[in-house]
Scaffold this motif. Structure first.
Motif, PDB file in Angstrom:
ATOM      1  N   ILE A 162     -40.420 -33.022 -15.468  1.00 20.58           N
ATOM      2  CA  ILE A 162     -40.514 -32.162 -16.709  1.00 20.58           C
ATOM      3  C   ILE A 162     -41.554 -32.900 -17.642  1.00 20.58           C
ATOM      4  O   ILE A 162     -41.295 -33.989 -18.266  1.00 20.58           O
ATOM      5  CB  ILE A 162     -39.351 -32.119 -17.480  1.00 20.58           C
ATOM      6  N   PRO A 163     -42.692 -32.271 -17.805  1.00 19.53           N
ATOM      7  CA  PRO A 163     -43.681 -32.898 -19.027  1.00 19.53           C
ATOM      8  C   PRO A 163     -43.178 -32.646 -20.246  1.00 19.53           C
ATOM      9  O   PRO A 163     -42.354 -31.818 -20.819  1.00 19.53           O
ATOM     10  CB  PRO A 163     -44.897 -31.741 -18.437  1.00 19.53           C
ATOM     11  N   ASP A 164     -43.909 -33.237 -20.976  1.00 20.66           N
ATOM     12  CA  ASP A 164     -43.918 -32.998 -22.465  1.00 20.66           C
ATOM     13  C   ASP A 164     -44.818 -31.616 -22.948  1.00 20.66           C
ATOM     14  O   ASP A 164     -46.047 -31.785 -22.834  1.00 20.66           O
ATOM     15  CB  ASP A 164     -44.500 -34.194 -23.278  1.00 20.66           C
ATOM     16  N   TRP A 165     -44.187 -30.809 -22.814  1.00 22.85           N
ATOM     17  CA  TRP A 165     -45.192 -29.266 -22.893  1.00 22.85           C
ATOM     18  C   TRP A 165     -45.939 -29.576 -24.046  1.00 22.85           C
ATOM     19  O   TRP A 165     -47.181 -28.844 -24.156  1.00 22.85           O
ATOM     20  CB  TRP A 165     -44.129 -28.272 -22.995  1.00 22.85           C
ATOM     21  N   GLU A 166     -45.808 -30.018 -25.263  1.00 20.51           N
ATOM     22  CA  GLU A 166     -46.431 -30.262 -26.474  1.00 20.51           C
ATOM     23  C   GLU A 166     -47.715 -31.144 -26.273  1.00 20.51           C
ATOM     24  O   GLU A 166     -48.832 -30.444 -26.464  1.00 20.51           O
ATOM     25  CB  GLU A 166     -45.419 -31.016 -27.632  1.00 20.51           C
ATOM     26  N   GLN A 167     -47.838 -31.855 -25.490  1.00 20.77           N
ATOM     27  CA  GLN A 167     -49.004 -32.588 -25.260  1.00 20.77           C
ATOM     28  C   GLN A 167     -49.776 -31.795 -24.190  1.00 20.77           C
ATOM     29  O   GLN A 167     -51.124 -32.039 -24.402  1.00 20.77           O
ATOM     30  CB  GLN A 167     -48.489 -33.995 -24.233  1.00 20.77           C
ATOM     31  N   ILE A 203     -58.827 -21.389 -16.957  1.00 26.88           N
ATOM     32  CA  ILE A 203     -58.062 -21.271 -16.082  1.00 26.88           C
ATOM     33  C   ILE A 203     -57.378 -22.675 -15.678  1.00 26.88           C
ATOM     34  O   ILE A 203     -57.955 -23.697 -15.996  1.00 26.88           O
ATOM     35  CB  ILE A 203     -58.697 -20.807 -14.404  1.00 26.88           C
ATOM     36  N   LEU A 204     -56.071 -22.588 -15.062  1.00 22.43           N
ATOM     37  CA  LEU A 204     -55.378 -24.006 -15.009  1.00 22.43           C
ATOM     38  C   LEU A 204     -55.342 -23.800 -13.276  1.00 22.43           C
ATOM     39  O   LEU A 204     -54.914 -23.194 -12.677  1.00 22.43           O
ATOM     40  CB  LEU A 204     -53.947 -23.862 -15.444  1.00 22.43           C
ATOM     41  N   ILE A 205     -55.448 -25.187 -12.831  1.00 28.67           N
ATOM     42  CA  ILE A 205     -55.284 -25.448 -11.389  1.00 28.67           C
ATOM     43  C   ILE A 205     -54.178 -26.651 -11.183  1.00 28.67           C
ATOM     44  O   ILE A 205     -54.218 -27.575 -11.775  1.00 28.67           O
ATOM     45  CB  ILE A 205     -56.909 -26.038 -10.745  1.00 28.67           C
ATOM     46  N   GLY A 227     -46.772 -18.738 -17.691  1.00 27.84           N
ATOM     47  CA  GLY A 227     -45.939 -18.226 -18.647  1.00 27.84           C
ATOM     48  C   GLY A 227     -45.988 -18.712 -19.950  1.00 27.84           C
ATOM     49  O   GLY A 227     -46.018 -18.066 -21.198  1.00 27.84           O
ATOM     50  N   ARG A 228     -46.116 -19.862 -20.283  1.00 32.87           N
ATOM     51  CA  ARG A 228     -46.036 -20.630 -21.538  1.00 32.87           C
ATOM     52  C   ARG A 228     -47.442 -20.518 -22.239  1.00 32.87           C
ATOM     53  O   ARG A 228     -47.321 -20.449 -23.609  1.00 32.87           O
ATOM     54  CB  ARG A 228     -45.819 -22.231 -21.263  1.00 32.87           C
ATOM     55  N   PHE A 229     -48.619 -20.586 -21.489  1.00 35.66           N
ATOM     56  CA  PHE A 229     -49.839 -20.626 -22.356  1.00 35.66           C
ATOM     57  C   PHE A 229     -50.687 -19.401 -21.988  1.00 35.66           C
ATOM     58  O   PHE A 229     -51.808 -19.627 -22.394  1.00 35.66           O
ATOM     59  CB  PHE A 229     -50.655 -21.950 -21.724  1.00 35.66           C
ATOM     60  N   GLN A 230     -50.192 -18.486 -21.335  1.00 34.38           N
ATOM     61  CA  GLN A 230     -50.770 -17.184 -20.970  1.00 34.38           C
ATOM     62  C   GLN A 230     -52.136 -17.456 -20.324  1.00 34.38           C
ATOM     63  O   GLN A 230     -53.182 -16.835 -20.799  1.00 34.38           O
ATOM     64  CB  GLN A 230     -50.891 -16.391 -22.406  1.00 34.38           C
TER      65      GLN A 230
END
Length: 145
Positions: A41-46, A58-60, A87-90
């Motif tokens: 589980i990452p630090d989503w804020e970071q 795009i995210l890879i 989902g989180r960052f669209q």
């Protein structure tokens, strides 16, 4: 019309997640950061801050498949991580085979005369993310300039 894309790649791990950025214009990628994770589980804020700063298109996400190409427990978790990013960052997230990127990253550090003990403070995960991003960039269609 040419559309150059900026991409952000993630080398997913349960304790660390390597991050790299690159672009289709140059076809190159650079290590950006190693983020701590707790049991995957990452630090989503970071991650959000990095995405806001670099504005990728795009995210890879590297998919650590078994050597025979079958899914592993880690590849299942990496796929889930990719779906959460999307989902989180669209932003579109794409998984690519990364079976040898961490091995290759360690080999590159070895070639630079780094000792295995120094990997802890070395960007092996972000370097692996950069290598998998370069693989993705190389697979993108070349644009006529």
């Amino acid at each position: 019309m040419s559309h150059h894309q900026r991409a952000m790649a993630f080398d997913y791990g349960t304790r660390q997640i390597g991050v790299a950025v690159g672009q289709t214009l140059t076809g190159s990628a650079e290590p950006l950061a190693n983020l701590r994770a707790r049991d995957g589980i990452p630090d989503w804020e970071q991650i959000g801050k990095l995405i806001k700063e670099w504005k990728p298109d795009i995210l890879i996400v590297g998919l650590p498949l078994n050597m025979d190409g079958s899914d592993s427990e880690m590849s299942t978790r990496a796929s889930k991580f990719a779906r959460r990013l999307e989902g989180r960052f669209q932003l579109p997230a794409q998984c690519i085979d990364e079976r040898l990127s961490t091995f290759e990253a360690k080999q590159q550090l070895r070639d630079q005369r780094r000792t295995p003990g120094s990997y802890r403070d070395n960007p092996v995960d972000s370097l692996a993310a950069a290598l998998l991003l370069e693989t993705w960039l190389a697979s993108q269609p070349k644009e006529n300039s």
